[in-house]
Design a protein around this motif. Structure first.
Motif, short mmCIF file in Angstrom:
data_model
loop_
_atom_site.label_atom_id
_atom_site.label_comp_id
_atom_site.label_asym_id
_atom_site.label_seq_id
_atom_site.Cartn_x
_atom_site.Cartn_y
_atom_site.Cartn_z
N ASP A 189 37.07 -34.59 14.78
CA ASP A 189 38.31 -33.92 14.43
C ASP A 189 38.13 -32.41 14.60
O ASP A 189 37.50 -31.76 13.79
CB ASP A 189 38.71 -34.27 12.99
CG ASP A 189 40.16 -33.92 12.70
OD1 ASP A 189 40.84 -33.40 13.60
OD2 ASP A 189 40.61 -34.18 11.57
N GLU A 190 38.69 -31.89 15.67
CA GLU A 190 38.59 -30.47 16.02
C GLU A 190 37.14 -29.98 15.96
O GLU A 190 36.82 -29.06 15.21
CB GLU A 190 39.49 -29.63 15.10
CG GLU A 190 40.93 -30.11 15.16
CD GLU A 190 41.93 -29.03 14.75
OE1 GLU A 190 41.55 -27.88 14.58
OE2 GLU A 190 43.12 -29.39 14.60
N SER A 231 44.76 -35.20 12.26
CA SER A 231 43.77 -35.60 11.26
C SER A 231 44.22 -36.86 10.54
O SER A 231 43.42 -37.76 10.29
CB SER A 231 43.55 -34.48 10.24
OG SER A 231 42.96 -33.37 10.87
N GLN A 254 37.04 -32.58 10.21
CA GLN A 254 37.46 -31.19 10.38
C GLN A 254 36.78 -30.29 9.35
O GLN A 254 36.29 -29.23 9.68
CB GLN A 254 38.98 -31.13 10.23
CG GLN A 254 39.57 -29.81 10.66
CD GLN A 254 41.09 -29.87 10.77
OE1 GLN A 254 41.72 -30.91 10.60
NE2 GLN A 254 41.69 -28.74 11.04
#
Ligand SMILES: Nc1ncnc2c1ncn2[C@@H]1O[C@H](COP(=O)(O)OP(=O)(O)O)[C@@H](O)[C@H]1O
Ligand SMILES: [Mg+2]
Lengths: 333, 273
Positions: free
Chosen positions: A171-172, A55, A95
């Motif tokens: 992000d994820e 991140s 995220q």
């Protein structure tokens, strides 16, 4: 300034070029000298355990966070110094989505579109297109609090696409989602990639990286420990096949402790099962499981028939094996 | 997922949004979220000052025959009530509400992923604070006028004074928020900082009659100048607390500029990681 977006076909200059990037938080070095490049139209996956710095690195590339050392260029510009220009051309799916829970789906998009100066007819057309693309049509007036986790993530992706970005940072994007939703999101991301969208994806799912990425970079404690195409990574680091099995007398080695770090020395020297391994094999041990890698499948199968313990499994070596080999079994970096 | 004709841009990068557009969009985000629950949000902010007027201004005021600054008690209090409205509106917005957006809603993180810069985030936030200050001050001013607690036509400038007062205390709120690590710490700012200042700056009694040095301390607080400014608007210059208080509006403006820009800078530094 390079014009990556307009001349994607003829201009192969990297969309992202980072050299020696360092980011510190007090005593902690979260990103520790990373070099990476992302070519136009490709998907780069940053694969790493929790806390590896994924991140942090994507925030630096996204112009949200300044780095302490090294230099970063996105679309040929320093993303921190030229953050307005760079961020106008990026689409980010963070995220933690930061959606306004009390607002409905369409209002969330409207608020976000305004940040880019997108409004009026242009906004309405774009929003309708994206809601359909992410299968959220008909949810326009549903408040975000009332959305399921999967719908919420799809909305977050639609929001990231709102400004028609040249590159996305995800992000994820599928962490915590059930398999159906995950596959649906992968399908959408593949479709975007097929249309030439460049992307940076962070994940700790090997399968996600294997399915979506042209290049995988394995990030471990802020360092890029390996980088290549997914299958090339496997070839470089491991023999083609693996048999995994329970360790004979594993209890004596404290089996079942998943946080235990792999210790090849211990395996090679003192573990009875490892000593039996066929000639030319690579042996790894994680907790109470033994992994025997070999280029010849028949040799492995013969070995397994003779020495295999409980729950023996023969399969092709995967990205996950590479990941475990390079980053260890611990859940945190 | 269905194929709905998404194609990546072919015509080069879009123009980045201007500063004005970015500030407007931040302001608009807050306005949107606020408007969604307007009634629940606005009621306490307006009710509190009006209760104060009823309980103290009318209730206690009946027993006070003396005039303060040459005004009946109810009208004397009107200026303080207006100042208090702007102050608490802005101080709350820049502390609790800002902290919630920062820590729990992650609203600023979303903005930062778009072309919004950290400075845009807090300038927009401060503009929103000031807008709320203006809005509530206007409502309270109308009610005060209807209740007969206003005698000057200058009252039409009350929204402007509310806006500038809210800029000042929004900036002060930011300064506090920039160092706070836990939301309960704001209580200290309100009870030990703002409340004493409000009560010793001319809301309920004329501070120029306090003994030295309390009087000088009161003169030095920004709130004294806020209330003095509002009194110019509610009752005209004849009812000023001292001959020199024509400077008060300028003091408020200067305070707004200094605290506002300082507070924004401090919050920027907190947001950037
Ligand atoms: N704002 C911050 N302040 C202090 N430490 C941080 C901050 N952000 C991240 N870290 C630390 O930096 C490391 C990398 O974090 P992160 O980039 O979030 O990892 P990942 O996304 O790979 O899980 C972690 O040890 C994390 O605790
Ligand atoms: Mg992360």
């Amino acid at each position: 300034m390079m014009d990556v977006g307009a001349e994607r076909d003829v201009n192969d200059a990297p969309v992202v070029a980072a050299r020696g990037v360092v980011k510190r938080f007090g005593d902690l070095t979260a990103v520790d000298g990373v070099d990476l490049q992302i070519r136009p139209g490709t998907c780069y996956a940053l694969l790493g355990p929790n806390g590896a710095g994924k991140s942090t690195l994507s925030r630096i590339i996204g112009g949200v966070s300044p780095c302490d050392d090294g230099d970063v260029h996105v679309f040929g510009m320093d993303p921190w110094e030229h953050q307005v220009e760079v961020k106008t051309r990026l689409g980010v799916v963070p995220q933690e989505d930061g959606l306004d829970e009390e607002l409905d789906v369409l209002r969330n998009l409207h608020v976000y579109g305004l940040f880019f100066g997108l409004r009026g007819v242009a906004f309405r057309e774009r929003a309708a297109q994206l809601l359909e693309f992410m299968e959220l049509s008909g949810r326009e007036t549903t408040r975000v609090v009332a959305l399921s986790g999967g719908m919420r993530r799809r909305l977050s992706i639609a929001r990231g696409l709102l400004s028609d970005p040249e590159m996305m940072i995800l992000d994820e994007p599928t962490t915590g989602l059930d398999p159906q939703v995950r596959h649906a999101i992968w399908a959408a991301l593949r479709r975007l990639r097929a249309r030439g969208l460049t992307s940076l994806l962070t994940t700790h799912y090997m399968e996600e990286a294997a399915q979506l990425a042209d290049t995988v970079g394995i990030l471990h404690r802020g360092r890029l420990v390996a980088e290549d195409a997914p299958d090339a990574l496997i070839r470089e680091h491991l023999p083609a096949h693996v048999v995994e099995t329970e360790i004979a007398g594993g209890a004596a080695h404290g089996s079942g402790r998943t946080t235990e770090r792999p210790s090849r020395d211990a395996c090679d020297a003192s573990d009875a099962s490892a000593a039996d391994a066929p000639e030319g094999a690579l042996v790894e041990r994680y907790g109470d499981r033994l992994f025997v890698f070999h280029d010849d499948r028949e040799t492995l199968l013969a070995w397994a028939a003779q020495h295999g313990g409980g729950r023996t499994l023969a399969r092709a070596a995967s990205l996950e094996d590479v990941f475990l080999k390079l980053t260890g079994r611990s859940l945190d970096a | 997922m269905r194929d709905a004709g998404y194609t990546p841009p072919r015509h080069g990068p879009p123009p980045p949004p201007s500063v004005a557009m970015r500030l407007f969009s931040v302001w608009m985000r807050h306005a949107r979220v606020y408007a969604d629950s307007l009634f629940a949000n606005a009621t306490p902010a307006v009710l509190e000052p009006l209760l104060l007027l009823l309980a103290v201004g009318v209730g206690v005021g009946r027993y006070i025959s003396a005039e303060f600054n040459g005004l009946p008690y109810r009208e004397f209090m009107a200026a303080g009530i207006l100042g208090m409205t702007a102050l608490y509106t802005a101080a709350f917005e820049a502390t609790h509400a800002t902290f919630v957006r920062l820590r729990y809603q992650r609203a600023y993180d979303s903005m930062l992923n778009s072309p919004i810069t950290p400075r845009d985030v807090f300038l927009g936030e401060l503009l929103w604070c000031a807008t709320k200050g203006l809005f509530y001050t206007t409502i309270v001013a109308v009610v005060l006028a209807v209740a007969g607690a206003v005698s000057s036509g200058w009252i039409v400038l009350a929204p402007v004074a509310g806006f500038v007062t809210a800029l000042a205390f929004g900036g002060l709120g930011f300064l506090v928020t920039s160092v706070v690590s836990n939301i309960s710490q704001f209580q200290f700012f309100f009870t030990a900082g703002l409340t004493p200042m409000v009560f010793f700056s001319g809301l309920m009694f004329p501070v120029q009659e306090l003994p030295t040095p309390l009087r000088e301390i009161a003169f030095a607080t920004p709130m004294f100048h806020v209330i003095e400014t509002f009194r110019l608007l509610t009752s005209g210059p004849a009812h000023a607390s001292a001959s020199w208080t024509w400077v008060s509006p300028f003091v408020v403006l200067l305070t707004a500029l200094v605290l506002g820009s300082w507070g924004v800078r401090r919050m920027e530094r907190r947001l950037v990681r």
